[in-house]
Design an enzyme around this catalytic site. Sequence first.
Site, PDB file in Angstrom:
ATOM      1  N   LYS A  42      15.618 -14.578 -27.309  1.00 25.17           N
ATOM      2  CA  LYS A  42      14.173 -14.753 -27.375  1.00 25.17           C
ATOM      3  C   LYS A  42      13.635 -15.525 -26.193  1.00 25.17           C
ATOM      4  O   LYS A  42      12.565 -15.243 -25.675  1.00 25.17           O
ATOM      5  CB  LYS A  42      13.837 -15.475 -28.688  1.00 25.17           C
ATOM      6  N   LYS A  84       9.369  -1.864 -25.894  1.00 21.13           N
ATOM      7  CA  LYS A  84       9.690  -2.134 -27.310  1.00 21.13           C
ATOM      8  C   LYS A  84      10.761  -1.179 -27.793  1.00 21.13           C
ATOM      9  O   LYS A  84      11.717  -1.578 -28.443  1.00 21.13           O
ATOM     10  CB  LYS A  84       8.437  -1.953 -28.205  1.00 21.13           C
ATOM     11  N   TRP A 102      24.214 -17.510 -26.701  1.00 21.43           N
ATOM     12  CA  TRP A 102      23.923 -16.286 -25.939  1.00 21.43           C
ATOM     13  C   TRP A 102      24.708 -16.445 -24.652  1.00 21.43           C
ATOM     14  O   TRP A 102      24.376 -17.275 -23.808  1.00 21.43           O
ATOM     15  CB  TRP A 102      22.417 -16.195 -25.665  1.00 21.43           C
ATOM     16  N   ARG A 130      17.551 -17.202 -30.775  1.00 23.44           N
ATOM     17  CA  ARG A 130      17.794 -17.614 -29.384  1.00 23.44           C
ATOM     18  C   ARG A 130      19.133 -17.096 -28.843  1.00 23.44           C
ATOM     19  O   ARG A 130      19.399 -17.191 -27.646  1.00 23.44           O
ATOM     20  CB  ARG A 130      17.795 -19.146 -29.294  1.00 23.44           C
ATOM     21  N   HIS A 166       4.501  13.382 -10.194  1.00 22.89           N
ATOM     22  CA  HIS A 166       5.197  12.972  -8.968  1.00 22.89           C
ATOM     23  C   HIS A 166       6.673  12.690  -9.234  1.00 22.89           C
ATOM     24  O   HIS A 166       7.320  12.008  -8.447  1.00 22.89           O
ATOM     25  CB  HIS A 166       4.516  11.738  -8.369  1.00 22.89           C
ATOM     26  N   CYS A 183      20.603 -19.562 -26.470  1.00 17.92           N
ATOM     27  CA  CYS A 183      21.393 -20.586 -27.148  1.00 17.92           C
ATOM     28  C   CYS A 183      20.481 -21.527 -27.936  1.00 17.92           C
ATOM     29  O   CYS A 183      19.445 -21.960 -27.440  1.00 17.92           O
ATOM     30  CB  CYS A 183      22.241 -21.442 -26.218  1.00 17.92           C
ATOM     31  N   ASN A 241      23.000 -25.685 -23.883  1.00 13.15           N
ATOM     32  CA  ASN A 241      22.148 -24.525 -23.618  1.00 13.15           C
ATOM     33  C   ASN A 241      21.745 -24.607 -22.163  1.00 13.15           C
ATOM     34  O   ASN A 241      21.154 -25.598 -21.744  1.00 13.15           O
ATOM     35  CB  ASN A 241      20.911 -24.577 -24.525  1.00 13.15           C
ATOM     36  N   GLY A 242      22.070 -23.573 -21.385  1.00 12.96           N
ATOM     37  CA  GLY A 242      21.712 -23.590 -19.968  1.00 12.96           C
ATOM     38  C   GLY A 242      22.862 -23.073 -19.127  1.00 12.96           C
ATOM     39  O   GLY A 242      23.779 -22.421 -19.639  1.00 12.96           O
ATOM     40  N   GLU A 269      14.229  -1.948 -26.203  1.00 11.22           N
ATOM     41  CA  GLU A 269      14.835  -3.206 -26.645  1.00 11.22           C
ATOM     42  C   GLU A 269      15.527  -3.102 -27.990  1.00 11.22           C
ATOM     43  O   GLU A 269      16.579  -3.674 -28.185  1.00 11.22           O
ATOM     44  CB  GLU A 269      13.748  -4.282 -26.800  1.00 11.22           C
ATOM     45  N   GLU A 320       4.530  -1.330 -22.257  1.00 11.32           N
ATOM     46  CA  GLU A 320       4.932  -2.191 -23.366  1.00 11.32           C
ATOM     47  C   GLU A 320       5.561  -1.364 -24.496  1.00 11.32           C
ATOM     48  O   GLU A 320       6.557  -1.771 -25.095  1.00 11.32           O
ATOM     49  CB  GLU A 320       3.710  -2.992 -23.849  1.00 11.32           C
TER      50      GLU A 320
HETATM   51  O1  M6R Z   1       8.631 -16.229 -23.450  1.00 14.57           O
HETATM   52  P1  M6R Z   1       8.144 -15.331 -22.371  1.00 14.57           P
HETATM   53  O2  M6R Z   1       6.845 -14.674 -22.694  1.00 14.57           O
HETATM   54  O3  M6R Z   1       8.098 -15.984 -21.021  1.00 14.57           O
HETATM   55  O4  M6R Z   1       9.245 -14.194 -22.277  1.00 14.57           O
HETATM   56  C1  M6R Z   1       9.190 -13.180 -21.316  1.00 14.57           C
HETATM   57  C2  M6R Z   1      10.153 -12.069 -21.660  1.00 14.57           C
HETATM   58  O5  M6R Z   1      11.463 -12.543 -21.688  1.00 14.57           O
HETATM   59  C3  M6R Z   1       9.825 -11.426 -23.007  1.00 14.57           C
HETATM   60  O6  M6R Z   1       8.517 -10.966 -23.052  1.00 14.57           O
HETATM   61  C4  M6R Z   1      10.790 -10.254 -23.279  1.00 14.57           C
HETATM   62  O7  M6R Z   1      10.548  -9.210 -22.382  1.00 14.57           O
HETATM   63  C5  M6R Z   1      10.646  -9.800 -24.729  1.00 14.57           C
HETATM   64  N1  M6R Z   1      11.951  -9.543 -25.275  1.00 14.57           N
HETATM   65  C6  M6R Z   1       9.833  -8.579 -24.887  1.00 14.57           C
HETATM   66  O8  M6R Z   1       9.831  -8.069 -26.172  1.00 14.57           O
END
Ligand code: M6R
Length: 614
Positions: free
Chosen positions: A609, A491, A75, A27, A510, A2, A101-102, A494, A487
């Site tokens: 984000k 990516k 969000w 956000r 395994h 948000c 927001n929250g 996501e 990672e």
């Molecule tokens: O802001 P932060 O680094 O604490 O965020 C952690 C995760 O939410 C963040 O890395 C998330 O996994 C991303 N969408 C990855 O691309």
Amino acid sequence: MCGIVGYLGQRNAYPVLIKGLKRLEYRGYDSAGVALITQDGDLQVYKTKGKVSDLEAYADEKDTSGCIGIAHTRWATHGEPNSTNAHPHYSASGNLALIHNGIIENYASLKHQLTEAGVEFKSTTDTEVLVQLIEYIQTSQHLDLLTAVRIALQRVIGAYAIAILDRSNPNQIIAARKSSPLVVGIGDGEFFLGSDASPIIEYTDKVIYLNDGEIAVIRTGHDVEIVDLNNTHLEHEVKTVDLKLGQIEKGGFPHFMLKEIFDQPDCLRDCMRGRINTEANNVVLSAIIDYKERLLNARRIIIVACGTSWHASLIGKQLIENICRIPVEVEYASEFRYSNPVIDSHDVVIAISQSGETADTLAAIHLAKERGAFIYGICNAVGSSIARATDTGSYIHVGPEIGVASTKAFTGQVTVLTMLALALAKAKGSINQADYEQIVGELNSIPDKMQLLLKENDRIRDISRIFTYAHNFLYLGRGYNYPVALEGALKLKEISYIHAEGYPAAEMKHGPIALIDEEMPVVVIATHNALYDKLMSNIQEIKARKGRVIAIVSQGDTRVKALADEFIELPTTLECLEPLLATIPLQMLAYHIAICKGKNVDQPRNLAKSVTVE
Ligand code: M6R
């Protein structure tokens, strides 16, 4: 999670708010809304499901006059993303409008009490409970709005950043925060509000970061007044934000994610600037100088983080253990915070977060602090909650990251962790001078090598087209490159919504090997290092089952290339620095596959984000 914007001044508020929402859309983007006190004194709320552009279309031809307003991009947490649940929410009388927001954790019991008292609700959100509660307290106890807000917030359990407009007080915004970020911008006779500074910096670089439990009263012609929930007046520090408009715009790229991938060489130069002395081949981190004894005497280090930052932590663990010989544990912050960890004042906790606002990481810090641990933060967002909650730390200085899929923050975090490991090892005497200088020198050359790698973008785009059909991907790596495999898989998941898993390559036999057939692309990071021959065997095993291999290889490799269906060459570097290079083609692969599939890479579904809720 948000985005909140507010404006009070002489300009027409609506365009400022819309532009601000667009800057904060990373956000959250399932609905958007705006509340304005129009020229004729009406409190108008326009809101709709969808993105900010949908809100613009909806508000077109409506009365968007007025010099005061608040706006929100959502969000969803409580209540499905639809127009009714979008913010702002009116109070029952229509005199107040509130954005939030929250999460209000005790909203159900508050709602029950209000319903019993005859208040009717329109939405299924926790936020509407807050605005109704404030108005109920105000009218039933005949209080001014600020007092009602203070009393209401004392009854609320949870996290909030809020802003409220009051029809009967058209020159005032009341804003408050607890565990969700909120920034007040101070212009010349005008004020701004933002979840971060990005909607503000076009107008002013002077800001106040609200602290938890603070309420800001913003009025035309007055200084910002800040009180706590008991109405004690608080002093506030006006800070200057070091953020340029160009850093939060796309700069000619089609997406923020691609821009941020290409920004990485410069970002890492910024990250190392003033910290690596190229002439003396030396690393200086001020946090190490100031807290040397505390860090060097650590019985162990625990790194807490989430998502991509957790992957960077796994690389940090290997670096610190290898060259500092200090034991390191890596924990998901969300698990750590509820795990009753064995931790005390002999331990150092490193908290890593791009946004500096991740609720789980912040809670993990509070727990570790309570038990006496020393907290070192590695954040990107300057002045963020996590940065302020730590005892010391290092910013990664890669500039604002807008794409929801983290790219430059990951390489920035790994770079800071490398500098931290080097500085600690040097201070501890656990690394010899030649190795130290070699790693420092090589780290310094990584941005140039990244630049070479980025030239492979078109080739990676072509490779991506071949694999767009896939429903599943495996990513394999070993040692320092195992977290890179994790990672890479994250990516792809996501932004393309293709199921992908990262594994340490030797674990394939395994279990995951059962998945391999001619449909299954396997990305293998098989660079020339100590485990090269082992990885060769893994690739043979994949090929024997007709799997399709996309290999990340070292320059000049012949053996893996001969087996792989596709390959991408990395410039050579030290094994411990390979993640900084190997990550780049995986970011580009995920980006191009998502683009081929027609996905919105900057705003993938269901994600936000900054995850400021549990
Ligand atoms: O802001 P932060 O680094 O604490 O965020 C952690 C995760 O939410 C963040 O890395 C998330 O996994 C991303 N969408 C990855 O691309």
